[in-house]
Design a protein around this motif. Sequence first.
Motif: not given
Length: 185
Positions: A35-53
């Motif tokens: 699974a690729p990583e979440f890249t270039g996310i502008t903002e997170w809603v309902n959560a703090k940043e999540i990394k696939v790794a």
Amino acid sequence: MNVKLFLTRTLLVLGLCAWVALGRGEDKKDKVIPAPEFTGITEWVNAKEIKVADQKGKVMIVHFWTNGCINCIHNYPHYVAWQDKYKDEKSLVMVGVHTPEFDAEKDVARIKERAKKNKLTFAIAVDNDLKTWQAWGNRYWPCVYLVDKAGNVRYRWEGELGDAGYKSMTAQVDELLKEAAPKGK
């Protein structure tokens, strides 16, 4: 050479190339697709940043959607059903990747309002620059990916789930949850 025969052969070759390019001509069951990583996310809603790794050892439901897409809106009840069904499941993470089709869909306040109105409480990654869309090689709204505990994409559903898609993907999630976590997790 007969023009009709030439055109027929050309169309046949182009059709076969398109079929293979879209993945219809190969068996992907034995392929490992990380699974690729979440890249270039502008903002997170309902959560703090999540990394696939960081999700190794967990099953992930990752779905691409946009709040102006009627097909995506039709999937909301299924997303809410998954939220309810798996609310106590610690080894499952659900992430909606909101990737706009039109500029008007980039409004984060509108995304938050739609999520609240429709009881979408899962983590939402706002992908306004389409970086995650591109990293995942996504092509459609909506599209649901299931990632196993080892971090590999195992299943994908393109388009509305409907009852059949929801049942099929839910059964796949349940099977993935039963699998052992990779060693080291």
